[in-house]
Design a protein around this motif. Structure first.
Motif, PDB file in Angstrom:
ATOM      1  N   UNK A 189       2.717  -5.218  -1.426  1.00  0.00           N
ATOM      2  CA  UNK A 189       1.691  -5.404  -2.457  1.00  0.00           C
ATOM      3  C   UNK A 189       0.482  -6.189  -1.925  1.00  0.00           C
ATOM      4  N   UNK A 190      -0.117  -5.659  -0.855  1.00  0.00           N
ATOM      5  CA  UNK A 190      -1.303  -6.185  -0.174  1.00  0.00           C
ATOM      6  C   UNK A 190      -0.923  -6.885   1.125  1.00  0.00           C
ATOM      7  N   UNK A 191      -1.185  -6.199   2.220  1.00  0.00           N
ATOM      8  CA  UNK A 191      -0.894  -6.774   3.527  1.00  0.00           C
ATOM      9  C   UNK A 191      -1.857  -7.905   3.856  1.00  0.00           C
ATOM     10  N   UNK A 192      -3.069  -7.828   3.350  1.00  0.00           N
ATOM     11  CA  UNK A 192      -4.010  -8.934   3.557  1.00  0.00           C
ATOM     12  C   UNK A 192      -3.437 -10.240   3.020  1.00  0.00           C
ATOM     13  N   UNK A 229      13.373  -1.565  12.595  1.00  0.00           N
ATOM     14  CA  UNK A 229      12.329  -0.787  11.918  1.00  0.00           C
ATOM     15  C   UNK A 229      12.059  -1.419  10.563  1.00  0.00           C
ATOM     16  N   UNK A 230      10.775  -1.574  10.248  1.00  0.00           N
ATOM     17  CA  UNK A 230      10.381  -2.055   8.921  1.00  0.00           C
ATOM     18  C   UNK A 230       9.330  -1.108   8.358  1.00  0.00           C
ATOM     19  N   UNK A 231       9.630  -0.532   7.208  1.00  0.00           N
ATOM     20  CA  UNK A 231       8.679   0.318   6.495  1.00  0.00           C
ATOM     21  C   UNK A 231       7.988  -0.511   5.425  1.00  0.00           C
ATOM     22  N   UNK A 232       6.667  -0.478   5.414  1.00  0.00           N
ATOM     23  CA  UNK A 232       5.871  -1.246   4.454  1.00  0.00           C
ATOM     24  C   UNK A 232       5.143  -0.293   3.511  1.00  0.00           C
ATOM     25  N   UNK A 233       5.047  -0.702   2.256  1.00  0.00           N
ATOM     26  CA  UNK A 233       4.277   0.061   1.279  1.00  0.00           C
ATOM     27  C   UNK A 233       3.245  -0.839   0.592  1.00  0.00           C
ATOM     28  N   UNK A 234       2.271  -0.167   0.014  1.00  0.00           N
ATOM     29  CA  UNK A 234       1.142  -0.829  -0.670  1.00  0.00           C
ATOM     30  C   UNK A 234       0.396  -1.793   0.264  1.00  0.00           C
ATOM     31  N   UNK A 261      -1.158   3.028   0.695  1.00  0.00           N
ATOM     32  CA  UNK A 261      -1.079   2.664   2.104  1.00  0.00           C
ATOM     33  C   UNK A 261       0.338   2.358   2.543  1.00  0.00           C
ATOM     34  N   UNK A 262       0.744   2.932   3.699  1.00  0.00           N
ATOM     35  CA  UNK A 262       2.095   2.752   4.222  1.00  0.00           C
ATOM     36  C   UNK A 262       2.035   2.506   5.726  1.00  0.00           C
ATOM     37  N   UNK A 263       3.071   1.879   6.268  1.00  0.00           N
ATOM     38  CA  UNK A 263       3.154   1.620   7.701  1.00  0.00           C
ATOM     39  C   UNK A 263       4.617   1.615   8.132  1.00  0.00           C
ATOM     40  N   UNK A 264       4.838   1.964   9.390  1.00  0.00           N
ATOM     41  CA  UNK A 264       6.155   1.851  10.012  1.00  0.00           C
ATOM     42  C   UNK A 264       6.020   0.956  11.236  1.00  0.00           C
ATOM     43  N   UNK A 267      -1.039   4.369   7.623  1.00  0.00           N
ATOM     44  CA  UNK A 267      -1.946   5.225   6.869  1.00  0.00           C
ATOM     45  C   UNK A 267      -2.518   4.362   5.758  1.00  0.00           C
ATOM     46  N   UNK A 268      -3.754   3.939   5.916  1.00  0.00           N
ATOM     47  CA  UNK A 268      -4.344   2.997   4.978  1.00  0.00           C
ATOM     48  C   UNK A 268      -5.222   3.647   3.931  1.00  0.00           C
TER      49      UNK A 268
END
Length: 259
Positions: free
Chosen positions: A9-12, A29-34, A64-67, A57-58
């Motif tokens: 809920x906001x990587x910033x 492995x860590x999958x991040x969302x939002x 936005x998601x990241x692996x 993918x921002x």
């Protein structure tokens, strides 16, 4: 080997918390969302220093998601092939593992807003497209894991007050049917492979002291192909980060696989 998912809920806002968590929980492995940031704002250097590779993918303000992975991955796919959708919700990556490469899919499924709305119909359409794509991914990658915020509580046991939530978004019949349509492809809810404490949730509303009252839902899931499920030795929700100052409203979920 450990696979984890976390809607931050906001990587910033949450980057220091994510880095602290990774230091204490060095998952593979860590999958991040939002992420809620554009591609050019992704803090790659911070994750490199922490020992991780990353694909992302921002999108500004939303989604936005990241692996993140200890080892570099291959075969990245961004978004669901064939689905025209500007929202950045899906990444796929093949990562090395001791027992054979694992196809990791990170998904931030639509919320749906409210039953009967256009956003609800979009959610069901999105799940149908996801299912069609996953069919092929399973054929190509028998060792497959789909991690993310599904925005579906599959059963009443995943809801703090089923009567209060009955018929609402996140628990409605069509949403649960869409979730189990993914399961029917040959996937397993890793959390339910094991005896779990009652009222274990992964999301709590910021309002009305939701976390303090444990008024939550289990909507973050790690689905494993049948082959991977046989190697799964644990799946837990780490509620610790939800108690942080300025926390995400979600907690990480971690699955452990035999090496």
């Amino acid at each position: 080997m450990k696979l984890a998912t976390w809607n931050i809920n906001s990587l910033n806002v949450r980057l220091p918390q994510v880095l602290d968590w990774l230091q204490a929980n060095p998952v593979d492995v860590l999958c991040l969302q939002e992420l809620k940031l554009t591609d050019d704002k992704f803090p790659m250097d911070a994750f490199t220093q922490a020992g991780y590779h990353a694909v992302w993918a921002g999108q500004k303000t939303y989604n936005g998601v990241a692996i993140l992975s200890r080892q570099p991955g291959t075969g990245m796919i961004r978004n669901i092939p064939g689905l025209e959708d500007p929202q950045q919700r899906v990444l796929a990556l093949t990562v090395p593992a001791p027992g054979g490469d694992i196809r990791v899919i990170c998904a931030y499924c639509p919320n749906g807003q409210a039953v009967g709305t256009d956003k609800y119909e979009y959610k069901l359409h999105w799940f149908a497209a996801m299912r069609e794509w996953l069919k092929g991914e399973l054929d190509l990658h028998p060792r497959l894991a789909v991690l993310g915020d599904y925005n579906v509580a599959p059963a009443d046991a995943d809801v703090h007050d089923p009567a209060k939530w009955e018929g609402q978004v996140l628990v409605s019949g069509p949403e649960r049917e869409a979730f189990f349509a993914l399961i029917d492809l040959g996937l397993v809810d890793s959390f339910r492979l094991f005896e779990q404490p009652e009222k274990t949730f992964s999301w709590w509303d910021y309002r009305m002291m939701g976390f303090r009252r444990n008024a939550g839902l289990r909507i973050d899931h790690i689905l494993l192909s049948n082959i991977l499920a046989q190697d799964c030795t644990a799946c837990v929700v780490d509620k610790g980060p939800r108690g942080n100052p300025q926390p995400s409203d979600h907690a990480p979920v971690i699955a452990t696989l035999k090496d």
